[in-house]
Design an enzyme around this catalytic site. Structure first.
Site, PDB file in Angstrom:
ATOM      1  N   HIS A  57     -49.437  -6.833  56.918  1.00 46.39           N
ATOM      2  CA  HIS A  57     -50.605  -6.509  56.103  1.00 46.39           C
ATOM      3  C   HIS A  57     -51.043  -5.120  56.561  1.00 46.39           C
ATOM      4  O   HIS A  57     -50.870  -4.766  57.731  1.00 46.39           O
ATOM      5  CB  HIS A  57     -51.771  -7.461  56.356  1.00 46.39           C
ATOM      6  CG  HIS A  57     -51.494  -8.903  56.062  1.00 46.39           C
ATOM      7  ND1 HIS A  57     -50.976  -9.763  56.992  1.00 46.39           N
ATOM      8  CD2 HIS A  57     -51.714  -9.636  54.943  1.00 46.39           C
ATOM      9  CE1 HIS A  57     -50.869 -10.969  56.451  1.00 46.39           C
ATOM     10  NE2 HIS A  57     -51.306 -10.927  55.216  1.00 46.39           N
ATOM     11  N   ASP A  60     -52.805  -5.274  59.851  1.00 42.04           N
ATOM     12  CA  ASP A  60     -52.065  -5.702  61.049  1.00 42.04           C
ATOM     13  C   ASP A  60     -51.571  -4.458  61.776  1.00 42.04           C
ATOM     14  O   ASP A  60     -51.454  -4.430  62.997  1.00 42.04           O
ATOM     15  CB  ASP A  60     -50.803  -6.506  60.700  1.00 42.04           C
ATOM     16  CG  ASP A  60     -51.100  -7.753  59.907  1.00 42.04           C
ATOM     17  OD1 ASP A  60     -52.215  -8.266  60.006  1.00 42.04           O
ATOM     18  OD2 ASP A  60     -50.180  -8.210  59.187  1.00 42.04           O
ATOM     19  N   MET A  91     -40.865  -5.739  53.441  1.00 35.89           N
ATOM     20  CA  MET A  91     -42.019  -6.146  52.622  1.00 35.89           C
ATOM     21  C   MET A  91     -43.301  -5.678  53.281  1.00 35.89           C
ATOM     22  O   MET A  91     -43.403  -5.614  54.508  1.00 35.89           O
ATOM     23  CB  MET A  91     -42.000  -7.682  52.493  1.00 35.89           C
ATOM     24  CG  MET A  91     -43.171  -8.314  51.763  1.00 35.89           C
ATOM     25  SD  MET A  91     -44.633  -8.666  52.810  1.00 35.89           S
ATOM     26  CE  MET A  91     -44.384 -10.409  53.189  1.00 35.89           C
ATOM     27  N   GLU A 184     -48.161 -14.910  45.693  1.00 34.44           N
ATOM     28  CA  GLU A 184     -48.049 -16.095  46.558  1.00 34.44           C
ATOM     29  C   GLU A 184     -49.183 -17.065  46.275  1.00 34.44           C
ATOM     30  O   GLU A 184     -50.354 -16.743  46.464  1.00 34.44           O
ATOM     31  CB  GLU A 184     -48.081 -15.640  48.021  1.00 34.44           C
ATOM     32  CG  GLU A 184     -48.019 -16.783  49.012  1.00 34.44           C
ATOM     33  CD  GLU A 184     -47.961 -16.277  50.451  1.00 34.44           C
ATOM     34  OE1 GLU A 184     -47.515 -15.136  50.666  1.00 34.44           O
ATOM     35  OE2 GLU A 184     -48.384 -17.032  51.349  1.00 34.44           O
ATOM     36  N   LYS A 186     -51.430 -20.665  46.617  1.00 32.24           N
ATOM     37  CA  LYS A 186     -51.884 -21.654  47.598  1.00 32.24           C
ATOM     38  C   LYS A 186     -53.027 -22.422  46.939  1.00 32.24           C
ATOM     39  O   LYS A 186     -53.845 -21.812  46.250  1.00 32.24           O
ATOM     40  CB  LYS A 186     -52.369 -20.939  48.870  1.00 32.24           C
ATOM     41  CG  LYS A 186     -52.656 -21.882  50.040  1.00 32.24           C
ATOM     42  CD  LYS A 186     -53.103 -21.106  51.274  1.00 32.24           C
ATOM     43  CE  LYS A 186     -53.353 -22.057  52.429  1.00 32.24           C
ATOM     44  NZ  LYS A 186     -53.917 -21.372  53.607  1.00 32.24           N
ATOM     45  N   GLU A 220     -44.309 -20.385  49.218  1.00 35.24           N
ATOM     46  CA  GLU A 220     -44.369 -20.727  50.648  1.00 35.24           C
ATOM     47  C   GLU A 220     -44.279 -22.237  50.814  1.00 35.24           C
ATOM     48  O   GLU A 220     -45.009 -22.987  50.144  1.00 35.24           O
ATOM     49  CB  GLU A 220     -45.671 -20.198  51.265  1.00 35.24           C
ATOM     50  CG  GLU A 220     -45.861 -20.696  52.692  1.00 35.24           C
ATOM     51  CD  GLU A 220     -46.920 -19.951  53.479  1.00 35.24           C
ATOM     52  OE1 GLU A 220     -47.091 -18.744  53.247  1.00 35.24           O
ATOM     53  OE2 GLU A 220     -47.558 -20.596  54.335  1.00 35.24           O
ATOM     54  N   HIS A 223     -47.584 -24.032  51.443  1.00 31.55           N
ATOM     55  CA  HIS A 223     -48.529 -24.009  50.325  1.00 31.55           C
ATOM     56  C   HIS A 223     -48.139 -25.003  49.239  1.00 31.55           C
ATOM     57  O   HIS A 223     -49.004 -25.486  48.504  1.00 31.55           O
ATOM     58  CB  HIS A 223     -48.633 -22.593  49.755  1.00 31.55           C
ATOM     59  CG  HIS A 223     -49.183 -21.611  50.730  1.00 31.55           C
ATOM     60  ND1 HIS A 223     -49.307 -20.270  50.451  1.00 31.55           N
ATOM     61  CD2 HIS A 223     -49.663 -21.773  51.999  1.00 31.55           C
ATOM     62  CE1 HIS A 223     -49.833 -19.642  51.502  1.00 31.55           C
ATOM     63  NE2 HIS A 223     -50.034 -20.534  52.451  1.00 31.55           N
ATOM     64  N   ASP A 248     -41.510 -17.481  51.675  1.00 29.53           N
ATOM     65  CA  ASP A 248     -42.174 -17.714  52.963  1.00 29.53           C
ATOM     66  C   ASP A 248     -41.757 -19.077  53.493  1.00 29.53           C
ATOM     67  O   ASP A 248     -42.115 -20.123  52.941  1.00 29.53           O
ATOM     68  CB  ASP A 248     -43.702 -17.651  52.807  1.00 29.53           C
ATOM     69  CG  ASP A 248     -44.223 -16.221  52.877  1.00 29.53           C
ATOM     70  OD1 ASP A 248     -43.403 -15.291  53.018  1.00 29.53           O
ATOM     71  OD2 ASP A 248     -45.453 -16.044  52.802  1.00 29.53           O
ATOM     72  N   ASP A 258     -53.887 -26.203  56.712  1.00 27.57           N
ATOM     73  CA  ASP A 258     -52.784 -25.244  56.713  1.00 27.57           C
ATOM     74  C   ASP A 258     -52.184 -25.140  58.117  1.00 27.57           C
ATOM     75  O   ASP A 258     -52.805 -24.590  59.021  1.00 27.57           O
ATOM     76  CB  ASP A 258     -53.356 -23.890  56.261  1.00 27.57           C
ATOM     77  CG  ASP A 258     -52.300 -22.825  56.118  1.00 27.57           C
ATOM     78  OD1 ASP A 258     -51.106 -23.149  56.233  1.00 27.57           O
ATOM     79  OD2 ASP A 258     -52.681 -21.676  55.893  1.00 27.57           O
ATOM     80  N   ASP A 260     -48.765 -24.056  59.055  1.00 29.25           N
ATOM     81  CA  ASP A 260     -47.844 -22.942  59.345  1.00 29.25           C
ATOM     82  C   ASP A 260     -46.910 -23.244  60.517  1.00 29.25           C
ATOM     83  O   ASP A 260     -46.744 -22.437  61.435  1.00 29.25           O
ATOM     84  CB  ASP A 260     -48.632 -21.658  59.647  1.00 29.25           C
ATOM     85  CG  ASP A 260     -49.132 -20.981  58.375  1.00 29.25           C
ATOM     86  OD1 ASP A 260     -48.645 -21.326  57.282  1.00 29.25           O
ATOM     87  OD2 ASP A 260     -50.001 -20.102  58.480  1.00 29.25           O
ATOM     88  N   ASP A 290     -43.162 -17.229  57.608  1.00 23.12           N
ATOM     89  CA  ASP A 290     -44.616 -17.045  57.660  1.00 23.12           C
ATOM     90  C   ASP A 290     -45.204 -18.238  58.408  1.00 23.12           C
ATOM     91  O   ASP A 290     -45.708 -19.185  57.806  1.00 23.12           O
ATOM     92  CB  ASP A 290     -45.191 -16.931  56.246  1.00 23.12           C
ATOM     93  CG  ASP A 290     -46.666 -16.570  56.280  1.00 23.12           C
ATOM     94  OD1 ASP A 290     -47.196 -16.324  57.374  1.00 23.12           O
ATOM     95  OD2 ASP A 290     -47.298 -16.540  55.199  1.00 23.12           O
TER      96      ASP A 290
HETATM   97 MN   LIG Z   1     -47.506 -16.810  53.285  1.00 21.65          MN
END
Ligand SMILES: [Mn+2]
Length: 383
Positions: A57, A60, A91, A184, A186, A220, A223, A248, A258, A260, A290
């Site tokens: 991002h 980040d 990406m 993306e 969710k 993802e 998600h 993802d 969530d 992950d 991800d």
């Molecule tokens: Mn993601």
């Protein structure tokens, strides 16, 4: 050595976001448990574990309040680290969820200043990604949703979101970046409900854009699993439409917050069908993890997590090869394809006059129990 099969190589296109291995283990109930790593340190770690790519991002990499001089220095250092560690940037994405300004959404917020700022921030993130070679731009609208539908009509939110994507596509063309946008979906978290809750929602939406060819999806696992959906089916629909621009990979127990989790760590069979699909169809875009390490892990544990994601993918890829070559499975699949070729629909007149033996058609066992157990045997190493 058989185990070489499970070592990540550049050709596998395994990538990690800075926010994944850099995740410090904060959750809604507890603070960070790991020290922060700089983008350069993260790139070094990714090089060490054998990853191919790093994604980010905007914030980040470059703090939201960095000066232009600081930004340029960060980009120089990051580019150098990528070069030294053999890591590419496939990406880039934009953070439109962390800062308080996005509390009512970004592209869909009721305040037109917030919407305009969100576009500006995204364009700058596109500049940043392009500078580092990114070819895919992911958009996850984490705050594009509502706690109460009293705040706006949801169709108004959809119109605003469309206007934003059209605007960004124009910017992409004007700058000559050649990005492919990947949306993306969710269903919820952090908002109570997020607009465009599933990959299917975005696939329908994309066709209403001014430049639908420029836009695809980034499904993802977590998600799709959160609301109990089948990730592989979502991916298959995107693939069949030529819209699977990015993916993802992680894991998630349905119905939970969530999570992950490390890829394949919760639903090994679902992960198998997903890997088998991607390998069978010849998916060649990045395979992005991800996900993040458990909160219990230190620096070494984060590397275990990253290596585990890639290793599980490669084990499942090898299992898919065994599945495709298994003689018993082939025999059953041959019988299925024989049944597939029995009837030719022909003209409506012919079809209306044709007689079908319904009870015969319904009486034959289809051997799916056997087929699934053969799959389980392969997954459990009993083949
Ligand atoms: Mn993601």
């Amino acid at each position: 050595m058989a185990n070489d099969l499970y070592l990540p190589k550049a050709e596998h296109k395994f990538s990690f976001g800075l926010w994944t291995v850099g995740n410090r283990g904060r959750d809604p109930f507890g603070d960070a448990v790991r020290p922060g790593l700089s983008p350069v340190q993260i790139v070094e770690m990714l090089g060490e574990v054998g990853a191919w790519g790093v994604n980010f991002h905007d914030n980040d990499l470059v703090p939201i309040d960095a000066t232009p001089q600081q930004r340029d220095q960060i980009v120089r250092d990051f580019r150098k680290a990528c070069g030294e560690n053999g890591i590419v940037v496939p990406m880039a994405t934009v953070n439109l969820f962390y800062d308080p300004v996005f509390r009512d959404g970004a592209f869909t917020a009721n305040d037109s200043d917030v919407r305009a700022y969100s576009l500006q921030k995204t364009m700058k993130a596109m500049d940043l990604g392009a500078e580092l070679g990114a070819e895919i731009f992911v958009l996850w609208g984490g705050r594009e949703g509502a706690e109460t539908d009293a705040c706006r009509r949801p169709d108004e939110a959809i119109k605003r979101f469309r206007d934003a994507i059209n605007y960004l596509c124009d910017y992409n063309s004007a700058q000559g970046y050649g990005y492919r946008f990947a949306l993306e979906a969710k269903p919820n978290e952090p908002r109570a409900d997020i607009y465009f809750p599933t990959t299917g929602s975005y696939l329908a939406f994309i066709e209403t854009l001014d430049n639908p060819d420029m836009v695809g999806v980034n499904p993802e696992v977590a998600h799709e699993h959160m609301p109990g959906l089948n990730m592989t089916h979502a991916v298959a629909q995107a693939w069949e439409m030529g819209k699977l621009f990015h993916i993802d990979l992680n894991d998630q127990v349905p119905g939970r917050y969530d999570q992950d989790l490390r890829f394949g760590s919760a639903n090994i069979k679902a992960a198998f069908w997903l890997v088998k699909f991607l390998e069978d169809v010849g998916y060649e875009n990045p395979r992005h993890f991800d996900a993040h390490a458990y909160r219990t892990e230190d620096y070494e544990g984060v590397k275990d997590f990253a290596r585990g994601c890639m290793r599980t993918y490669l084990i499942l890829k090898e299992k898919a090869r065994r599945w495709n070559e298994n003689k018993e499975i082939k025999r059953i699949l041959d019988e299925i394809s024989e049944n597939d070729r029995k009837s030719n629909v022909g003209s409506a007149g012919d079809l209306l006059n044709k007689e079908f033996d319904r009870s015969k058609l319904a009486s034959m066992g289809l051997q799916y129990e056997k087929l699934d157990q053969l799959t389980i045997d392969i997954l459990l190493g009993a083949d």
